[in-house]
Design an enzyme around this catalytic site. Structure first.
Site, PDB file in Angstrom:
ATOM      1  N   GLN A 173      -4.864  -1.349   9.543  1.00 56.48           N
ATOM      2  CA  GLN A 173      -4.752  -2.684   8.958  1.00 56.48           C
ATOM      3  C   GLN A 173      -5.373  -3.728   9.892  1.00 56.48           C
ATOM      4  O   GLN A 173      -5.033  -3.799  11.067  1.00 56.48           O
ATOM      5  CB  GLN A 173      -3.266  -3.000   8.700  1.00 56.48           C
ATOM      6  CG  GLN A 173      -3.019  -4.314   8.010  1.00 56.48           C
ATOM      7  CD  GLN A 173      -3.564  -4.354   6.579  1.00 56.48           C
ATOM      8  OE1 GLN A 173      -3.440  -3.380   5.827  1.00 56.48           O
ATOM      9  NE2 GLN A 173      -4.175  -5.459   6.203  1.00 56.48           N
ATOM     10  N   ASP A 226     -11.229   2.872   4.010  1.00 60.37           N
ATOM     11  CA  ASP A 226     -11.605   1.457   3.921  1.00 60.37           C
ATOM     12  C   ASP A 226     -13.122   1.303   3.893  1.00 60.37           C
ATOM     13  O   ASP A 226     -13.636   0.229   3.578  1.00 60.37           O
ATOM     14  CB  ASP A 226     -11.058   0.690   5.146  1.00 60.37           C
ATOM     15  CG  ASP A 226      -9.904  -0.229   4.778  1.00 60.37           C
ATOM     16  OD1 ASP A 226      -9.718  -0.497   3.581  1.00 60.37           O
ATOM     17  OD2 ASP A 226      -9.198  -0.669   5.704  1.00 60.37           O
ATOM     18  N   LYS A 249       0.841  -1.203   0.000  1.00 56.63           N
ATOM     19  CA  LYS A 249       0.000   0.000   0.000  1.00 56.63           C
ATOM     20  C   LYS A 249       0.872   1.247   0.000  1.00 56.63           C
ATOM     21  O   LYS A 249       0.624   2.201  -0.744  1.00 56.63           O
ATOM     22  CB  LYS A 249      -0.926   0.001   1.231  1.00 56.63           C
ATOM     23  CG  LYS A 249      -2.100  -0.949   1.079  1.00 56.63           C
ATOM     24  CD  LYS A 249      -2.842  -1.185   2.389  1.00 56.63           C
ATOM     25  CE  LYS A 249      -3.903  -2.272   2.193  1.00 56.63           C
ATOM     26  NZ  LYS A 249      -4.524  -2.736   3.418  1.00 56.63           N
TER      27      LYS A 249
END
Ligand code: NDP
Length: 304
Positions: free
Chosen positions: A105, A128, A61
């Site tokens: 994460q 997200d 990422k």
């Protein structure tokens, strides 16, 4: 979209190529934001602990964020980080105007309450799309930050099929990060949607009726080729590591690819299908969040 034809006439949907094109479009828009408005989109990624798979994702990422011309802020915290310390960091990132997107994460170490942590992210920076506000906005058909993997699936479907209106879709899996938002997106595009899960009866029958099959289960090859309706479009989200006959490990999806490819109209491979789309959509969401934060028009074709 770049696609390949199999001997059978089945289209292999090339998510890797599609994602590369998408990252290119994001990079162009980032460059335009910098020159025209002096704004550099910034994405903060928070990793708690040393889960090897998470470390690989976070590295990837960070690399792709930088390649798109965005600022990448990585925060690596010890596995025994307290909830208070993590919430404190998120508070600072929420208040930081150079950070437009925040991603924590997952999975988090067990002593941390994931829902509380995710819901502490400013929903406008929740790239997200897991914050309860964004889930609610998506479910009620309002402008939301859309979870990256289902967004990537929707983009591949639309690129291949065009208008999805009226099509029968089955989503296998009902997780908050893939199955449920995927079903909401398909419903938003006027599909008739069935959500299947571990208690579903006659899954085979349901799959057989579907024009669109999205498999997000985490069981290698569970969806058999013989279940697929001729001409259906199959999106395989599953990523499963299995040992081949040669003893080497390899990645496979939730769909029996060779079997399904004989009847499907189109199918995503694993790897190289949905997987690469997830980070491309993360970058797109960060760009979208930056535009929204600055009252600028959102670039076309990069969100649902
Ligand atoms: P979860 O484990 O959270 O959810 C799996 C879902 O599958 C559950 O809803 C479960 O049902 C359902 N399920 C389990 N067994 C069956 C069965 N026999 N028949 C029908 N449904 C079943 O997984 P995720 O949603 O997080 O991920 C799914 C897959 O997608 C995994 O392989 C994961 O690695 C992959 N993935 C890939 C991403 C990418 O970037 N390409 C991103 C995210 C995930 P129930 O709710 O009843 O338990």
């Amino acid at each position: 979209m770049r696609i390949a034809e199999m001997k059978t006439g089945t289209t292999i949907i090339d998510g890797k190529a599609f994602a590369a094109e998408m990252r290119g479009r994001v990079a162009e828009q980032v460059s335009r934001l910098k020159t025209e408005h002096g704004i550099t989109p910034g994405l903060a990624v928070v990793l708690v602990g040393e889960d090897p798979a998470s470390q690989v994702y976070v590295r990837s990422k960070g690399k792709q964020t930088a390649e798109a011309g965005m600022a990448s802020f990585e925060h690596k915290l010890d596995a025994d980080t307290t909830e208070a310390a993590l919430l404190d960091l998120l508070g600072r990132l929420n208040a930081d105007p150079s950070v437009h997107g925040i991603l924590v994460q997952l999975p988090l170490p067990r002593h941390l309450d994931s829902a509380r942590i995710i819901n502490a992210i400013d929903p406008a920076k929740d790239v997200d799309g897991f914050h309860i506000s964004n889930a609610g906005l998506l479910a009620t058909g309002q402008k939301a930050m859309v979870p990256c993997t289902p967004l990537g699936c929707l983009m591949l479907l639309k690129a291949h099929l065009g208008n999805l209106s009226g099509l029968q879709a089955v989503v296998i899996g009902r997780s908050n990060i893939v199955g449920k938002p995927m079903a909401q997106l398909l419903l938003g595009d006027s599909c008739t949607v069935t959500i299947a899960h571990s208690r579903t009866r006659d899954l085979e029958d349901i799959v057989r009726r579907a024009d669109i099959v999205v498999a997000a289960v985490g069981r290698p090859g569970m969806v058999q080729g013989s279940w697929i309706r001729p001409g259906a479009t199959v999106i395989d989200v599953g990523i499963n590591r299995v040992e081949g006959q040669d003893g080497k490990s390899r990645l496979v999806g939730d769909v029996d690819f060779p079997g399904a490819a004989e009847t499907a109209g189109a199918i995503t491979p694993v790897p190289g299908g949905v997987g690469p789309m997830t980070i491309a959509c993360l970058l797109a969401n960060t760009l979208t969040a930056t535009c929204r934060a600055n009252g600028l028009d959102e670039p076309e074709g990069l969100t649902a």
